[in-house]
Enzyme design. Sequence first.
Site, PDB file in Angstrom:
ATOM      1  N   ARG A 130       0.823  -1.220   0.000  1.00 20.79           N
ATOM      2  CA  ARG A 130       0.000   0.000   0.000  1.00 20.79           C
ATOM      3  C   ARG A 130       0.851   1.262   0.000  1.00 20.79           C
ATOM      4  O   ARG A 130       0.413   2.320   0.434  1.00 20.79           O
ATOM      5  CB  ARG A 130      -0.974  -0.002   1.172  1.00 20.79           C
ATOM      6  CG  ARG A 130      -0.364  -0.089   2.548  1.00 20.79           C
ATOM      7  CD  ARG A 130      -1.445   0.062   3.613  1.00 20.79           C
ATOM      8  NE  ARG A 130      -0.914  -0.149   4.953  1.00 20.79           N
ATOM      9  CZ  ARG A 130      -1.603   0.076   6.063  1.00 20.79           C
ATOM     10  NH1 ARG A 130      -2.827   0.542   5.989  1.00 20.79           N
ATOM     11  NH2 ARG A 130      -1.073  -0.157   7.246  1.00 20.79           N
ATOM     12  N   LYS A 137       1.512   6.498   1.183  1.00 22.87           N
ATOM     13  CA  LYS A 137       1.031   5.299   1.856  1.00 22.87           C
ATOM     14  C   LYS A 137      -0.492   5.354   1.875  1.00 22.87           C
ATOM     15  O   LYS A 137      -1.069   6.313   2.378  1.00 22.87           O
ATOM     16  CB  LYS A 137       1.567   5.210   3.286  1.00 22.87           C
ATOM     17  CG  LYS A 137       1.158   3.931   4.004  1.00 22.87           C
ATOM     18  CD  LYS A 137       1.802   3.831   5.366  1.00 22.87           C
ATOM     19  CE  LYS A 137       1.407   2.533   6.068  1.00 22.87           C
ATOM     20  NZ  LYS A 137       2.043   2.419   7.409  1.00 22.87           N
ATOM     21  N   ASP A 167      11.046  -7.089   7.093  1.00 18.66           N
ATOM     22  CA  ASP A 167      10.609  -6.161   6.051  1.00 18.66           C
ATOM     23  C   ASP A 167      10.313  -4.780   6.611  1.00 18.66           C
ATOM     24  O   ASP A 167      10.057  -3.842   5.850  1.00 18.66           O
ATOM     25  CB  ASP A 167       9.375  -6.714   5.314  1.00 18.66           C
ATOM     26  CG  ASP A 167       8.215  -6.994   6.260  1.00 18.66           C
ATOM     27  OD1 ASP A 167       8.385  -7.827   7.155  1.00 18.66           O
ATOM     28  OD2 ASP A 167       7.134  -6.384   6.107  1.00 18.66           O
TER      29      ASP A 167
END
Length: 524
Positions: free
Chosen positions: A107, A126, A273
């Site tokens: 996103r 975002k 991540d």
Amino acid sequence: MVKQINVNIQDRFNRELPADPVLENTRRQVAKACFSFVSPKQTANPELLHVSPEMLASLGLTEEDSKSDAFLNIFTGNTVVKNTQPYAMCYGGHQFGSWAGQLGDGRAINLFEVKHNTKFWAVQLKGAGITPYSRTADGLAVLRSSIREYLCSEAMHHLGVPTTRALTLALSGDKVLRDVMYDGNPAYEKGAIVSRVSPSFLRFGNYEILAARQDTHTLKTLVDYTIRHHFSHLGQPSKQTYIQFFSEVSQRTIQMIVHWQRVGFVHGVMNTDNMSILGLTIDYGPYGWLDDFNLSWTPNTTDSQHKRYRYGNQPNIGLWNLYQLANALFPLIDDAEALESILNQYKTDFETQSLQMMRYKLGLEKADEKDYLLIQDLEDNLQQSETDMTIFFRSLADFKKANPSEGLKIVAESFYNPTAISDVIKQNWNDWLMRYASRLQLETATDEARKKQMNTTNPKYVLRNYMAQLAIDAADKGDYNLIDELFQLLKKPYAEQPQNEKWFAKRPDWARHKVGCSMLSCSS
């Protein structure tokens, strides 16, 4: 045609690294590429809620620029700047200790890179729509999570914590369906978009995914790019440079987490991540601030059982994540001993830097071999009763080494239930305060000088969870004033700000178990 903004765009990531050749925006596995081209989703009725003046200036923009239609449309995804190609990054990651395979920017959409005053900034949105990495998600963001990210990234910067930054907070005008606590009760919420800014959004996972796929060629290309643009002081890429690169990433990770521990910040989801290769705090999801000092606390409901990412375990997770990065870089280095030496050094260096950080919090400038025990006993005392971390350390600055018997009164305001403090706990505190007074006798600084130093280390104001929730609750009703009030407050977290004394307060009882204050999900 909508007028463009005037910034010095100099894209590098999507010009120098291999792109996904497939241009359709469909969910898929992306191989032998570092990113996929994708355009932001058109928003229904965007509205700018707040802009960071500092980040405007950092990009070479003015307040007047931020009031233009061009600015609004670009930073809410409705306009793509001429001669730019937005993209989503490809990366993988270990989530809660297990390899999750391809993840990527599900996103987040990177708009462009800006060079201003010799600095490069990557700018991304975002919540701007789906990408090939969105999996089953919609690629959107809601107002509550966007407020939390916008306020916290800027607050962390002013606290002196390495972090990504935020430029704008905006409503999209769309409704977004979310199940806040993953309990089968989804509801529509206000959609929002945050524009995030950083020298780079590269994560450990960018390298992991390539190593996992045994794509050593692309891995080398990405590592060489990273060194060339973000670690150029290390010299030309070589095996030795790769080792030095990993060593510096390790050191930056240590420094970042030591700062987290200093201010009582809990990231909440330290997956690989979500680990910046530059040692910046990245991805403000289910984060939280310690109210009472509790080494076992984590704000993330997903982690409530095992507490992998609890406050006291963040240093260990930093090391665990570095092990995964070391494994990813190994094909280029092929020297296990060199990597293991750096990982072993992490433990030593973290202990050294953490000890020094705690000395600063206590106003100790000299080193004494008994400091470790003093600090350990302090942490034990802090957990014997519910003690507000921020208020305790800020109040401790008023301690007078010649009058230790008054010490307990000085820090009494930090106890959540002072009447419940047992005689045994009081005695433990008095014993510790006597030892602290004795330790201060070794220092040459006056009480006033020590207070001044401690107040540059121990913030008076942090973005407590209930404060962010108050701003969210007001914003849900269309009142955005509290966003700006907190934004201004948190620009000077170490200043007394007597006009804002109401925010120097313990967590209210209503927030103890409220969703958004004590419990947060990954949708936060």
